[in-house]
Write a protein that holds these residues in place. Structure first.
Motif, PDB file in Angstrom:
ATOM      1  N   GLY A 195       1.717   7.518  -6.356  1.00 43.75           N
ATOM      2  CA  GLY A 195       0.642   8.458  -6.679  1.00 43.75           C
ATOM      3  C   GLY A 195      -0.731   7.834  -6.776  1.00 43.75           C
ATOM      4  N   TRP A 196      -0.897   6.602  -6.270  1.00 41.76           N
ATOM      5  CA  TRP A 196      -2.180   5.911  -6.333  1.00 41.76           C
ATOM      6  C   TRP A 196      -2.942   6.015  -5.020  1.00 41.76           C
ATOM      7  CZ3 TRP A 196      -4.634   2.620 -10.053  1.00 41.76           C
ATOM      8  CH2 TRP A 196      -4.009   2.638 -11.309  1.00 41.76           C
ATOM      9  N   PHE A 197      -4.274   6.115  -5.147  1.00 42.03           N
ATOM     10  CA  PHE A 197      -5.157   6.057  -3.984  1.00 42.03           C
ATOM     11  C   PHE A 197      -5.824   4.680  -3.979  1.00 42.03           C
ATOM     12  CE2 PHE A 197      -9.344   6.377  -2.028  1.00 42.03           C
ATOM     13  CZ  PHE A 197      -9.030   6.945  -0.807  1.00 42.03           C
ATOM     14  N   VAL A 198      -5.767   3.996  -2.839  1.00 37.80           N
ATOM     15  CA  VAL A 198      -6.318   2.638  -2.738  1.00 37.80           C
ATOM     16  C   VAL A 198      -7.467   2.622  -1.735  1.00 37.80           C
ATOM     17  CG1 VAL A 198      -5.840   0.223  -2.230  1.00 37.80           C
ATOM     18  CG2 VAL A 198      -4.054   1.655  -3.262  1.00 37.80           C
ATOM     19  N   PHE A 199      -8.609   2.134  -2.188  1.00 33.19           N
ATOM     20  CA  PHE A 199      -9.794   2.004  -1.331  1.00 33.19           C
ATOM     21  C   PHE A 199     -10.003   0.519  -1.062  1.00 33.19           C
ATOM     22  CE2 PHE A 199     -14.171   1.602  -0.145  1.00 33.19           C
ATOM     23  CZ  PHE A 199     -14.551   2.813   0.413  1.00 33.19           C
ATOM     24  N   HIS A 200      -9.948   0.136   0.221  1.00 34.42           N
ATOM     25  CA  HIS A 200     -10.108  -1.261   0.596  1.00 34.42           C
ATOM     26  C   HIS A 200     -11.572  -1.557   0.923  1.00 34.42           C
ATOM     27  CE1 HIS A 200      -5.878  -2.558   0.801  1.00 34.42           C
ATOM     28  NE2 HIS A 200      -5.633  -1.295   1.101  1.00 34.42           N
ATOM     29  N   VAL A 201     -12.077  -2.631   0.337  1.00 34.96           N
ATOM     30  CA  VAL A 201     -13.460  -3.068   0.560  1.00 34.96           C
ATOM     31  C   VAL A 201     -13.442  -4.385   1.324  1.00 34.96           C
ATOM     32  CG1 VAL A 201     -15.601  -3.839  -0.538  1.00 34.96           C
ATOM     33  CG2 VAL A 201     -14.312  -1.936  -1.520  1.00 34.96           C
ATOM     34  N   THR A 202     -14.248  -4.471   2.377  1.00 33.52           N
ATOM     35  CA  THR A 202     -14.345  -5.694   3.153  1.00 33.52           C
ATOM     36  C   THR A 202     -15.629  -6.442   2.815  1.00 33.52           C
ATOM     37  OG1 THR A 202     -15.528  -4.674   5.005  1.00 33.52           O
ATOM     38  CG2 THR A 202     -13.112  -4.556   5.035  1.00 33.52           C
ATOM     39  N   ASP A 205       0.827  -1.207   0.000  1.00 33.57           N
ATOM     40  CA  ASP A 205       0.000   0.000   0.000  1.00 33.57           C
ATOM     41  C   ASP A 205       0.862   1.258   0.000  1.00 33.57           C
ATOM     42  OD1 ASP A 205      -2.297  -1.443  -0.079  1.00 33.57           O
ATOM     43  OD2 ASP A 205      -2.871  -1.117   2.011  1.00 33.57           O
ATOM     44  N   ARG A 206       1.960   1.218   0.760  1.00 34.56           N
ATOM     45  CA  ARG A 206       2.838   2.395   0.797  1.00 34.56           C
ATOM     46  C   ARG A 206       3.511   2.619  -0.553  1.00 34.56           C
ATOM     47  NH1 ARG A 206       4.149   0.454   6.173  1.00 34.56           N
ATOM     48  NH2 ARG A 206       6.051  -0.542   5.394  1.00 34.56           N
ATOM     49  N   GLU A 207       3.868   1.529  -1.230  1.00 30.19           N
ATOM     50  CA  GLU A 207       4.501   1.660  -2.555  1.00 30.19           C
ATOM     51  C   GLU A 207       3.513   2.236  -3.561  1.00 30.19           C
ATOM     52  OE1 GLU A 207       5.857  -2.287  -3.285  1.00 30.19           O
ATOM     53  OE2 GLU A 207       7.783  -1.976  -2.276  1.00 30.19           O
ATOM     54  N   LEU A 208       2.253   1.812  -3.491  1.00 32.94           N
ATOM     55  CA  LEU A 208       1.242   2.369  -4.386  1.00 32.94           C
ATOM     56  C   LEU A 208       1.016   3.849  -4.083  1.00 32.94           C
ATOM     57  CD1 LEU A 208      -1.321  -0.587  -4.421  1.00 32.94           C
ATOM     58  CD2 LEU A 208      -0.205   0.404  -6.440  1.00 32.94           C
ATOM     59  N   SER A 209       0.983   4.187  -2.806  1.00 33.21           N
ATOM     60  CA  SER A 209       0.795   5.591  -2.430  1.00 33.21           C
ATOM     61  C   SER A 209       1.959   6.451  -2.915  1.00 33.21           C
ATOM     62  CB  SER A 209       0.658   5.696  -0.904  1.00 33.21           C
ATOM     63  OG  SER A 209       0.480   7.035  -0.505  1.00 33.21           O
ATOM     64  N   ALA A 210       3.158   5.925  -2.783  1.00 34.15           N
ATOM     65  CA  ALA A 210       4.338   6.662  -3.246  1.00 34.15           C
ATOM     66  C   ALA A 210       4.323   6.847  -4.752  1.00 34.15           C
ATOM     67  CB  ALA A 210       5.606   5.927  -2.813  1.00 34.15           C
TER      68      ALA A 210
END
Length: 297
Positions: free
Chosen positions: A263-270, A256-261
């Protein structure tokens, strides 16, 4: 010490008809009523020691069904290798004549053209394309799409092929629902929740996300995400179950940190989020709009 009950080896290979086993002298009527055997359908038995798999349950149903029957729907998909469903999923079949249906079976009366019939594991089944169509017309779209995506992935069915098959059956009962569902199929999906999310987004008017998208920055692979809107660097990830493994949890956080770095926003769905789909879609719609405005794409 009591002797263990005798179980002929030929009857330990899978389901069998009780009348045939009695006629051949392998067991008696009283033995079949014992704890060594499990009755699945009228006159169809299996060893109580065997694990009852979905395929075995379908094979047992085929022994009971009339000879002109065809395994179809989700049962055919399981025979083609789709590993979904559970013990509550009925065995689905099509019969040419009306029969009294025992519990655990779902039977439709009718016939299927010869070119839509195949043989799988020694059973008469619908072809993969027609299996997808049968699932699409029988089930609500949120439930059907996961099965159809999995079948398309397993048997390499293109969306074009599925839509063409739907055109062949235009006007038949359930054809409109099947056509709408098959048009949404995507073999890239890797789980039913991903499929449900993708269709829910499309139904809400959002651009269709890309399943299993690989995020690559400057030629280097960063991660593969479940669903993505690449233009807005927005990803949706489905978390099916919480990771009790601390090492896996750490790997997920690093990812998740690599994706954020990047420039990506990640939305987690449960799984719990999926119980209120309108609320979930509304949240993602709002965040996607903010993301689009911020990036200007």
């Amino acid at each position: 010490m009591s002797r263990p009950p005798h179980q002929p080896p030929r009857l330990l290979r899978g389901p069998f008809r009780g009348a045939d086993a009695i006629a051949s002298g392998q067991v008696s009527k009283s033995q079949l009523r014992g704890r060594s055997w499990r009755r699945l359908y009228p006159d169809v038995y299996v060893s109580a020691a065997m694990e009852l798999t979905p395929v075995m349950r379908i094979q047992a149903a085929a022994l009971w069904l009339p000879k002109d029957s065809v395994i179809t729907g989700r049962s055919a998909a399981q025979l083609w290798g789709v590993q979904l469903g559970d013990e509550d999923t009925p065995v689905e079949a099509l019969c040419a004549t009306r029969v009294r249906v025992p519990p655990g079976l779902a039977i439709r009366i009718g016939r299927i053209p010869a070119d839509e019939i195949a043989f799988r594991r020694g059973l008469v089944v619908t072809t993969p394309g027609h299996t997808a169509w049968e699932i699409g017309r029988a089930l609500p779209q949120p439930e059907a799409i996961g099965w159809i995506d999995a079948l398309a992935r397993r048997k390499h069915l293109s969306n074009r092929e599925l839509r063409a098959h739907a055109d062949l059956h235009r006007g038949e009962p359930g054809s409109r629902r099947a056509t709408l569902t098959l048009a949404q199929a995507d073999a890239r999906a890797e789980s039913p929740p991903e499929s449900r999310l993708r269709v829910a987004f499309a139904t809400a008017g959002l651009p269709t996300p890309v399943p299993q998208f690989s995020v690559i920055i400057a030629g280097y692979f960063v991660a593969r995400v479940d669903l993505a809107w690449p233009a807005w660097r927005f990803a949706v990830e489905y978390d099916g179950r919480w990771h009790a493994d601390r090492a896996q949890l750490h790997r997920d956080r690093v990812r998740d940190r690599e994706l954020s770095a990047a420039g990506w926003f990640v939305f987690h769905v449960t799984r719990e989020d999926m119980h209120d789909m309108p609320r979930l879609v509304g949240q993602i719609t709002a965040l996607l709009r903010l993301r689009r405005d911020a990036i200007g794409a």
